[in-house]
Design a protein around this motif. Structure first.
Motif, short mmCIF file in Angstrom:
data_model
loop_
_atom_site.label_atom_id
_atom_site.label_comp_id
_atom_site.label_asym_id
_atom_site.label_seq_id
_atom_site.Cartn_x
_atom_site.Cartn_y
_atom_site.Cartn_z
N LEU A 110 0.83 -1.21 0.00
CA LEU A 110 0.00 0.00 0.00
C LEU A 110 0.86 1.26 0.00
CD1 LEU A 110 -2.87 -0.94 2.45
CD2 LEU A 110 -3.10 -0.40 0.03
N LYS A 111 1.94 1.20 0.81
CA LYS A 111 2.86 2.34 0.92
C LYS A 111 3.52 2.60 -0.43
CE LYS A 111 5.17 3.18 4.97
NZ LYS A 111 6.17 2.79 5.98
N ASP A 112 3.98 1.53 -1.05
CA ASP A 112 4.62 1.66 -2.36
C ASP A 112 3.64 2.26 -3.36
OD1 ASP A 112 6.78 0.59 -1.20
OD2 ASP A 112 6.70 -1.37 -2.23
N GLY A 113 2.42 1.81 -3.30
CA GLY A 113 1.39 2.31 -4.21
C GLY A 113 1.18 3.81 -4.02
N THR A 114 1.06 4.20 -2.73
CA THR A 114 0.84 5.62 -2.42
C THR A 114 2.02 6.46 -2.92
OG1 THR A 114 -0.19 4.81 -0.43
CG2 THR A 114 0.13 7.17 -0.57
N SER A 137 -5.75 21.88 2.34
CA SER A 137 -4.49 22.64 2.27
C SER A 137 -3.28 21.83 2.62
CB SER A 137 -4.52 23.87 3.20
OG SER A 137 -5.79 24.36 3.33
N LEU A 138 -3.37 20.53 2.45
CA LEU A 138 -2.21 19.72 2.80
C LEU A 138 -1.29 19.50 1.60
CD1 LEU A 138 -3.95 17.16 5.15
CD2 LEU A 138 -2.27 18.90 5.79
N SER A 139 -1.80 19.69 0.42
CA SER A 139 -0.93 19.64 -0.76
C SER A 139 -0.89 21.04 -1.38
CB SER A 139 -1.52 18.66 -1.79
OG SER A 139 -1.68 17.40 -1.21
N TYR A 140 0.33 21.45 -1.62
CA TYR A 140 0.49 22.81 -2.16
C TYR A 140 1.80 22.95 -2.89
CZ TYR A 140 3.01 23.12 2.25
OH TYR A 140 3.84 22.85 3.30
N VAL A 142 3.58 11.79 2.87
CA VAL A 142 3.92 13.11 2.32
C VAL A 142 5.15 13.01 1.42
CG1 VAL A 142 4.71 15.44 2.93
CG2 VAL A 142 2.93 14.31 4.29
N LEU A 143 5.09 13.69 0.27
CA LEU A 143 6.27 13.78 -0.61
C LEU A 143 6.64 15.26 -0.76
CD1 LEU A 143 8.31 12.76 -2.79
CD2 LEU A 143 6.44 12.90 -4.43
N GLN A 144 7.83 15.53 -0.34
CA GLN A 144 8.34 16.89 -0.52
C GLN A 144 9.45 16.88 -1.55
OE1 GLN A 144 9.70 19.09 2.82
NE2 GLN A 144 7.64 19.46 3.61
N LYS A 199 -1.11 12.40 0.84
CA LYS A 199 -2.22 11.48 0.52
C LYS A 199 -2.57 10.71 1.81
CE LYS A 199 -2.71 9.29 -4.06
NZ LYS A 199 -3.81 10.09 -4.46
N PRO A 200 -3.81 10.65 2.13
CA PRO A 200 -4.15 9.84 3.32
C PRO A 200 -3.87 8.35 3.05
CG PRO A 200 -6.15 10.58 2.21
CD PRO A 200 -5.00 11.22 1.49
N THR A 201 -3.30 7.72 4.04
CA THR A 201 -3.03 6.27 3.87
C THR A 201 -4.09 5.48 4.63
OG1 THR A 201 -1.58 6.33 5.75
CG2 THR A 201 -0.54 6.50 3.61
#
Lengths: 418, 225
Positions: A34-38, A68-71, A102-104, A120-122
């Motif tokens: 699931l993590k890999d997918g996200t 406002s979590l993705s920007y 989160v991906l920064q 993305k919510p997991t």
């Protein structure tokens, strides 16, 4: 415990730990997947956004989602390369912790650095576990169902010869000369079982009939020398030349020979009863039989001046072998007469389903549990063989009559329930 | 009075034969099945004593053979097999009596006499011993022509004594005779005193000589000179 129950229990004992291990592994694998997918989804989004930034140059912060979590945010410098991280945020409205991936990453376009922050919510752990629980429960349920069905079918087909053999063994009666006829089995093991059983029952039957024959023969062989001793003594008694003390010796020999002969007959009788050799029976009137037996024994104990009462409440008819009927009731009546004190009394009650005989007498000199045992006798009756009540018990057992003994107010009471 | 004894055990055969001879019978014997058949087909007997277990055959078969040739002989089975079903079988196929081994010679004697009495309808019906006259048919006893009222057991006792007159009978022997089928359950023979005492009294009251002698330590003897 039935074979099918036991099989299922063993199966469960083996499959439950296996399922548990499988559950653990699945949990970690699924979480990783699931993590890999996200991460992959976030990455794809990042690439798309980078293309968009390149096309539309913007210098202010842009929110990509309602929460406002993705920007995308213009920044002055690059802190690092891209970075994945897990973030937990408390949702004040629902008062629960929400997990996000989160991906920064940073993107430079036309001398402007942009920070792309995507989240993305997991799937939460408890949701994952819940899913796993229910799917595993379903698996176990279906496994059990399938296993039960399979076993049921197997026992109906595969084990059928076994149950047939079992049924036949249960109904096998050694006393009736009925040889076992097992159905022919196709399974090798059952074939072997049936062959072994046939061999065994044949051997048992042979031993049984040989033993029966032996007791008969042994008794026969013993009676002949006893007859010779008895007849020789009879002839010796006719001589007039004996002294008194010699006559007493002869008398002792005679008493012992008689006792030996009685013992031999009684033991043979017991063996025959236990071997169920008196298997024919007819309906007899117990009231008539008891009256006859009482008069047969009464004259022997006439000097005791016993007061006798027979209470025929009902006319009693029972199905029994006539020889055994004589023995069982005769022995009980003789026993009562023998142990009644002088001027004592005997009372016999005959009811539809019971025969009761009580006599006045002294308490037993031994434990009453031994009363029906062979060779158990009262200290007072040394001449007795101590087999009378053993014969009574043996016959009662044979017909499943219930015999009980009580002693109250110096009254010995035997009750036999049919 | 001719008796055939079919018995394989030599000592028993010899003792019984001697005893019966002393009682005044003509006795022949056979030791196996074949010899027994040979005798019954060739001679007539008044009474045949047959053992069940015989070499080369079964005594019960001999009884059946006797019935097929319409023998008039009385048949007593003497058997060591002691099985009560044997007794029933034997009587069913036509034997007159059954005597399990071991038996007293006096018991055998009483059975033979009783059998012969039952068979000889044309002969003397009464048994007469000096002043005593017994009518076995109606179990009636007279002393000097006066009737003596006896109980059933007292009568049996008197008849047993008379059948075995001038013989010493032990107490257990008499007791076994009186008790009959239940003899194996009796371990005390003192009861015969009472019955014997009453019998003696009743006979003496009618003027009968006291023939019954007590033999110390053993039993009694009905003695007639």
């Amino acid at each position: 415990m039935k074979l099918i129950t036991k099989t299922i229990i063993y199966y469960l004992l083996i499959s439950l730990p296996l399922l548990l291990i499988a559950g653990f592994i699945s949990y970690f694998l699924i979480r990783q997947e699931l993590k890999d997918g996200t991460d992959e989804a976030l990455w794809k989004e990042k690439v798309t956004i980078e293309k968009q930034i390149y096309l539309f140059n913007k210098t202010k912060t842009i929110y990509l989602s309602l929460d406002s979590l993705s920007y995308i945010k213009p920044v002055n410098q690059v802190y690092s390369n891209f970075k994945f991280s897990d973030v937990s945020i408390i949702d004040k409205l629902e008062n629960e912790i929400l997990d996000y991936r989160v991906l920064q990453s940073f993107y430079i376009s036309k001398n402007q650095i942009y920070l792309i922050h995507l989240s993305k919510p997991t799937l939460e752990d408890d949701e994952l576990l819940e899913g796993l629980y229910s799917s595993f429960a379903l698996i176990i349920f279906f496994l059990l169902l399938a296993f039960f069905l399979v076993n049921w079918v197997i026992s109906k087909t595969l084990w059928k010869p076994f149950y047939q053999t079992l049924q036949q063994l249960n109904t096998y009666d050694l006393k009736n000369k009925s040889n076992i006829n097992f159905k022919i089995a196709t399974t090798k093991e059952f074939k072997q079982l049936n062959t072994a059983l046939v061999k065994m029952t044949d051997k048992i039957y042979l031993d049984y009939s040989q033993q029966k024959q032996f007791t008969e023969n042994a008794s026969h062989e013993m009676q002949t020398p006893l007859a010779i001793i008895k007849i020789s003594l009879d002839n010796l008694f006719q001589s007039t030349n004996f002294k008194e003390e010699e006559l007493i010796i002869l008398q002792n020999i005679e008493t012992s020979v008689n006792k030996l002969s009685q013992l031999n007959k009684s033991l043979l009788l017991l063996t025959k009863i236990e071997n169920n050799q008196f298997n024919n029976y007819e309906e007899i009137n117990l009231n008539t039989l008891v009256t006859k037996l009482v008069s047969d024994y009464q004259f022997i104990y006439e000097s005791k001046n016993i007061k006798l009462i027979i209470l025929n409440y009902e006319s009693v008819k029972i199905k029994i072998n006539t020889i055994l009927a004589d023995l069982i009731f005769g022995n009980l009546i003789n026993n009562a007469f023998k142990h009644t004190i002088v001027n004592g009394n005997i009372e016999i009650k005959l009811k539809n389903n019971s025969f009761t005989i009580s006599n006045s007498g002294k308490a037993l000199s031994f434990n009453e549990n031994d009363l029906f045992n062979r060779f158990k006798k009262d200290e007072a009756s040394k001449d007795s063989l101590g087999l009378g009540l053993a014969i009574v018990k043996s016959i009662a057992d044979n017909y499943k009559f219930k015999i009980s003994y009580t002693f109250n107010n110096n009254l010995h009471t035997f009750t036999m329930a049919f | 009075m001719k008796i055939l004894l079919i018995e394989d055990e030599p000592q028993l055969r010899k003792s019984i034969k001697l005893f019966l001879y002393n009682q005044g019978y003509t006795v022949e014997s056979a030791e196996d099945y074949e010899k027994a058949l040979d005798k019954i087909f060739n001679y007539d007997y008044d009474c045949i004593l047959v053992d069940v277990a015989l070499p080369k055959g079964n005594g019960l078969t001999i009884v059946k053979q006797l019935k097929t040739i319409n023998s008039k002989a009385g048949i007593i089975i003497i058997s060591a097999k002691n099985s009560l079903d044997d007794k029933i079988n034997g009587l069913d196929i036509g034997a007159d009596d059954y005597l399990p081994k071991p038996f007293h010679l006096s018991e055998l004697n009483a059975r033979i006499k009783s059998l012969i009495r039952r068979r000889n309808f044309d002969g003397e019906k009464n048994i007469i011993i000096n002043e005593i006259t017994i009518n076995p048919e109606n179990r009636n006893v007279k002393v000097n022509n006066n009737e003596v009222i006896l109980t059933s057991k007292e009568y049996d006792l008197l008849l047993y004594f008379i059948s075995n007159k001038n013989r010493v009978l032990s107490k257990s022997n008499i007791a076994e005779h009186l008790v009959g089928d239940h003899a194996d359950q009796i371990d005390n023979h003192d009861f015969i005193y009472t019955h014997l005492k009453n019998l003696r009294k009743k006979l003496i009251e009618k003027g009968c000589i006291d023939y019954i002698q007590t033999i110390y330590g053993i039993g009694y003897n009905f003695k007639i000179n």
